[in-house]
Design a protein around this motif. Structure first.
Motif, PDB file in Angstrom:
ATOM      1  N   ILE A  39      34.174  47.042  27.711  1.00 20.21           N
ATOM      2  CA  ILE A  39      35.029  46.732  28.910  1.00 20.21           C
ATOM      3  C   ILE A  39      34.806  45.256  29.380  1.00 20.21           C
ATOM      4  O   ILE A  39      35.624  44.556  29.645  1.00 20.21           O
ATOM      5  CB  ILE A  39      34.677  47.708  30.297  1.00 20.21           C
ATOM      6  N   HIS A  42      36.285  42.952  27.057  1.00 21.36           N
ATOM      7  CA  HIS A  42      37.633  43.217  27.290  1.00 21.36           C
ATOM      8  C   HIS A  42      38.139  42.276  28.446  1.00 21.36           C
ATOM      9  O   HIS A  42      39.126  41.461  28.529  1.00 21.36           O
ATOM     10  CB  HIS A  42      38.062  44.387  27.277  1.00 21.36           C
ATOM     11  N   ARG A  43      37.477  42.652  29.496  1.00 26.76           N
ATOM     12  CA  ARG A  43      37.779  41.797  30.813  1.00 26.76           C
ATOM     13  C   ARG A  43      37.659  40.193  30.580  1.00 26.76           C
ATOM     14  O   ARG A  43      38.450  39.407  30.877  1.00 26.76           O
ATOM     15  CB  ARG A  43      37.056  42.086  31.832  1.00 26.76           C
ATOM     16  N   ARG A  46      40.641  38.901  28.605  1.00 22.06           N
ATOM     17  CA  ARG A  46      41.779  39.006  29.371  1.00 22.06           C
ATOM     18  C   ARG A  46      41.847  37.825  30.619  1.00 22.06           C
ATOM     19  O   ARG A  46      42.691  37.167  30.592  1.00 22.06           O
ATOM     20  CB  ARG A  46      42.006  40.095  29.943  1.00 22.06           C
ATOM     21  N   GLU A  47      40.459  37.462  31.103  1.00 24.08           N
ATOM     22  CA  GLU A  47      40.356  36.213  31.910  1.00 24.08           C
ATOM     23  C   GLU A  47      40.792  35.032  31.334  1.00 24.08           C
ATOM     24  O   GLU A  47      41.114  34.129  31.989  1.00 24.08           O
ATOM     25  CB  GLU A  47      38.998  36.259  32.630  1.00 24.08           C
ATOM     26  N   GLU A  52      47.514  40.978  26.570  1.00 32.31           N
ATOM     27  CA  GLU A  52      47.052  42.451  26.567  1.00 32.31           C
ATOM     28  C   GLU A  52      47.304  43.334  25.258  1.00 32.31           C
ATOM     29  O   GLU A  52      46.754  43.899  24.384  1.00 32.31           O
ATOM     30  CB  GLU A  52      47.624  43.280  27.687  1.00 32.31           C
ATOM     31  N   ARG A 102      43.908  52.479  27.625  1.00 30.28           N
ATOM     32  CA  ARG A 102      43.998  51.227  28.849  1.00 30.28           C
ATOM     33  C   ARG A 102      44.751  51.595  29.734  1.00 30.28           C
ATOM     34  O   ARG A 102      44.846  51.061  31.101  1.00 30.28           O
ATOM     35  CB  ARG A 102      44.498  50.195  28.022  1.00 30.28           C
ATOM     36  N   ALA A 106      41.423  50.323  35.522  1.00 29.51           N
ATOM     37  CA  ALA A 106      40.113  49.590  34.664  1.00 29.51           C
ATOM     38  C   ALA A 106      39.049  49.771  35.812  1.00 29.51           C
ATOM     39  O   ALA A 106      37.739  49.937  35.375  1.00 29.51           O
ATOM     40  CB  ALA A 106      40.639  48.219  34.684  1.00 29.51           C
ATOM     41  N   ASN A 107      39.408  49.759  37.092  1.00 27.96           N
ATOM     42  CA  ASN A 107      38.163  49.905  38.097  1.00 27.96           C
ATOM     43  C   ASN A 107      37.758  51.374  37.917  1.00 27.96           C
ATOM     44  O   ASN A 107      36.729  51.622  38.183  1.00 27.96           O
ATOM     45  CB  ASN A 107      38.534  49.640  39.538  1.00 27.96           C
TER      46      ASN A 107
END
Length: 116
Positions: A39, A42-43, A46-47, A52, A102, A106-107
C-alpha cells in the motif's frame, strides 16, 4: 509476453523497480511484501503521478493464497498465479493481491491493515 517478479530486500528498491515494471507493458508484475509495504509503495507511486491503470497487471502481495509457508510453497503459489494469468483463468482465484481490490476505499484498507 513478459512476466516480472520483484523480490528485493528494501522498500526503495521495490519502489524503483515497480515504477519501471508498470511502464513495461508486462502482462504480469508481481511484488513480494506485506500489505502495508504494498500500500505504501502504491501510494508513493500514485503521488509521483503514475496513472492508476498502470497497476492493472500488478499482483501484490504476490502469489495465490494457498496457505503457503515455506519458500518452496511460496514459489508454487507464485508460479500458480502466473499460470492463471497466462491461461486467462476466469475462475474466482484466491489472490492475495491488494491491487486487484482497488475498489475498496484506500483509507479503510490502511485502517484494516493497521489493525492486523
Amino acid at each position: 509476453m513478459s512476466y516480472i517478479v520483484i523480490v528485493t530486500r528494501g522498500h526503495k528498491d521495490d519502489m524503483r523497480l515497480l515504477r519501471w515494471a508498470v511502464q513495461t507493458g508486462a502482462r504480469y508484475v508481481g511484488m513480494i511484501g506485506s500489505k502495508r509495504k504494498v500500500i505504501g509503495i502504491h501510494r508513493g507511486l500514485r503521488e509521483e503521478g503514475l496513472a492508476e491503470n498502470l497497476f492493472d497487471h500488478v499482483y501484490a502481495p504476490i502469489g495465490l493464497d494457498i496457505g503457503a509457508l515455506t519458500p518452496e510453497e511460496i514459489g508454487v503459489a507464485v508460479c500458480a498465479e502466473m499460470i492463471a494469468v497466462r491461461r486467462r483463468s476466469e475462475s474466482k482465484l484466491p489472490h492475495m493481491s491488494w491491487f486487484l481490490r482497488r475498489t475498496e476505499n484506500a483509507n479503510d484498507s490502511a485502517l484494516a491493515i493497521a489493525d492486523e
